[in-house]
Design a protein around this motif. Sequence first.
Motif, short mmCIF file in Angstrom:
data_model
loop_
_atom_site.label_atom_id
_atom_site.label_comp_id
_atom_site.label_asym_id
_atom_site.label_seq_id
_atom_site.Cartn_x
_atom_site.Cartn_y
_atom_site.Cartn_z
N LEU A 148 -12.06 8.44 -8.57
CA LEU A 148 -10.67 8.11 -8.27
C LEU A 148 -10.28 8.57 -6.86
CD1 LEU A 148 -9.00 9.02 -11.68
CD2 LEU A 148 -9.22 6.73 -10.70
N GLU A 149 -10.75 9.75 -6.49
CA GLU A 149 -10.49 10.27 -5.14
C GLU A 149 -11.08 9.32 -4.09
OE1 GLU A 149 -8.71 12.63 -4.07
OE2 GLU A 149 -8.50 14.19 -5.61
N GLN A 150 -12.29 8.82 -4.34
CA GLN A 150 -12.92 7.90 -3.41
C GLN A 150 -12.15 6.58 -3.34
OE1 GLN A 150 -15.60 8.45 -1.29
NE2 GLN A 150 -14.81 6.51 -0.49
N ALA A 151 -11.70 6.10 -4.50
CA ALA A 151 -10.91 4.87 -4.53
C ALA A 151 -9.63 5.04 -3.74
CB ALA A 151 -10.60 4.49 -5.98
N LYS A 152 -9.00 6.21 -3.87
CA LYS A 152 -7.79 6.48 -3.11
C LYS A 152 -8.09 6.52 -1.61
CE LYS A 152 -4.30 10.01 -2.23
NZ LYS A 152 -3.94 11.43 -2.42
N ALA A 153 -9.20 7.15 -1.24
CA ALA A 153 -9.59 7.22 0.17
C ALA A 153 -9.84 5.82 0.72
CB ALA A 153 -10.84 8.09 0.32
N ASP A 154 -10.45 4.96 -0.08
CA ASP A 154 -10.69 3.58 0.35
C ASP A 154 -9.37 2.85 0.59
OD1 ASP A 154 -13.41 4.04 0.15
OD2 ASP A 154 -13.62 3.09 -1.81
N LEU A 155 -8.42 3.06 -0.31
CA LEU A 155 -7.11 2.44 -0.15
C LEU A 155 -6.41 2.94 1.11
CD1 LEU A 155 -5.80 2.59 -3.84
CD2 LEU A 155 -6.39 0.52 -2.56
N GLU A 156 -6.51 4.23 1.36
CA GLU A 156 -5.88 4.80 2.55
C GLU A 156 -6.53 4.28 3.82
OE1 GLU A 156 -6.28 8.93 1.65
OE2 GLU A 156 -4.27 9.07 0.76
N GLU A 157 -7.85 4.10 3.77
CA GLU A 157 -8.56 3.54 4.93
C GLU A 157 -8.13 2.10 5.18
OE1 GLU A 157 -13.17 2.73 6.47
OE2 GLU A 157 -12.78 3.72 4.56
N LYS A 158 -8.00 1.34 4.11
CA LYS A 158 -7.56 -0.05 4.22
C LYS A 158 -6.14 -0.11 4.76
CE LYS A 158 -7.54 -4.34 1.54
NZ LYS A 158 -7.78 -4.94 0.19
N LYS A 159 -5.29 0.77 4.29
CA LYS A 159 -3.92 0.83 4.78
C LYS A 159 -3.89 1.15 6.27
CE LYS A 159 0.34 3.49 4.47
NZ LYS A 159 1.00 4.69 3.90
N ALA A 160 -4.70 2.09 6.69
CA ALA A 160 -4.77 2.47 8.11
C ALA A 160 -5.22 1.28 8.95
CB ALA A 160 -5.72 3.65 8.30
N ASP A 161 -6.17 0.50 8.43
CA ASP A 161 -6.65 -0.68 9.14
C ASP A 161 -5.52 -1.70 9.27
OD1 ASP A 161 -8.68 -2.47 10.25
OD2 ASP A 161 -8.44 -3.59 8.39
N TYR A 162 -4.78 -1.92 8.19
CA TYR A 162 -3.66 -2.87 8.23
C TYR A 162 -2.58 -2.39 9.21
CZ TYR A 162 -5.33 -5.60 4.23
OH TYR A 162 -6.05 -6.42 3.40
N GLU A 163 -2.32 -1.10 9.20
CA GLU A 163 -1.30 -0.56 10.10
C GLU A 163 -1.72 -0.72 11.56
OE1 GLU A 163 -0.81 3.39 8.58
OE2 GLU A 163 0.97 2.82 7.40
N ALA A 164 -3.03 -0.56 11.83
CA ALA A 164 -3.54 -0.76 13.19
C ALA A 164 -3.38 -2.24 13.60
CB ALA A 164 -5.01 -0.35 13.28
N GLN A 165 -3.68 -3.14 12.66
CA GLN A 165 -3.50 -4.57 12.94
C GLN A 165 -2.02 -4.89 13.20
OE1 GLN A 165 -5.43 -7.34 10.20
NE2 GLN A 165 -6.83 -5.74 9.54
N LYS A 166 -1.17 -4.29 12.39
CA LYS A 166 0.27 -4.52 12.55
C LYS A 166 0.77 -4.01 13.90
CE LYS A 166 4.74 -3.48 10.41
NZ LYS A 166 5.44 -2.78 9.30
N ALA A 167 0.28 -2.83 14.30
CA ALA A 167 0.69 -2.26 15.59
C ALA A 167 0.25 -3.17 16.74
CB ALA A 167 0.08 -0.87 15.76
N ALA A 168 -0.97 -3.72 16.63
CA ALA A 168 -1.47 -4.63 17.66
C ALA A 168 -0.62 -5.90 17.71
CB ALA A 168 -2.94 -4.98 17.39
N LEU A 169 -0.25 -6.41 16.55
CA LEU A 169 0.57 -7.63 16.50
C LEU A 169 1.97 -7.35 17.04
CD1 LEU A 169 -0.44 -9.15 13.04
CD2 LEU A 169 -1.07 -9.98 15.30
N ASN A 170 2.51 -6.17 16.73
CA ASN A 170 3.82 -5.81 17.26
C ASN A 170 3.79 -5.74 18.79
OD1 ASN A 170 5.50 -5.59 14.99
ND2 ASN A 170 4.69 -3.59 14.47
#
Length: 236
Positions: A146-168
């Motif tokens: 579960l901890e690993q699954a959470k870490a994967d989700l957080e990594e994916k979120k960070a990737d999306y946030e980086a994409q969003k920042a670039a688009l902004n």
Amino acid sequence: LAAASVSDLRQKLQEQQAALEKVNQQLKEAQSDKADAQALKTQLEQQKSLLLSQIGTLTEQIGGLDNDIVNKQDEINQKQQEVDQKQAEYDQRWADFKDRMRAMQRLNDGGSIALLSLEQIVSKDEEICQQLEDEHTQLEQQRAELEQAKADLEEKKADYEAQKAALNSKTSELAENISQTDESISKAEAEEQALKEAQIEANKKVDEAAKELDAALNAANQAYGNASIQCSLDFG
């Protein structure tokens, strides 16, 4: 004198016509510049609209991931409670096991029925302890997953946030370009308006020069009785 005057007026008319043609050409160029700027603005606004749509999608995905991360943390917390509870059960069973082992040592007189019964209980304790330990290990593994699954989700979120920042950033750049294009359009419109006014004035001057030349030609024809009349429009 009349011939010289006609020649001068004809030259003046040609100059006014050349000036008018120049203004007409400048007006076409200004209108072309405005059309190009407007087309560029439309293109930039389409790109901006697309980026804003992508940003909206990413924002929704990030929000969904936030919810997933919270839910995953709840699962981790629940699993940790199960781990702690299993550990407490194991600790209690192990403590009971050690108490019974000490009791066995005290009763070890070689033939006590109580000792035999206690040995059976201790044997059962060992079995249960092993079972609890296995369950504890399994729960720990589930918690780690579960901890690993959470870490994967957080990594994916960070990737999306980086994409969003670039688009902004790109959207801000496009907005600045659109603003500059608006300035270009305004400048072209002002130039177009000024050239239209200049075109009106140039047309007036051409008409005035043509009238002056026609009047001079008529006067010359009347003075000299010339049967062949040549006007400003070069008609015989």
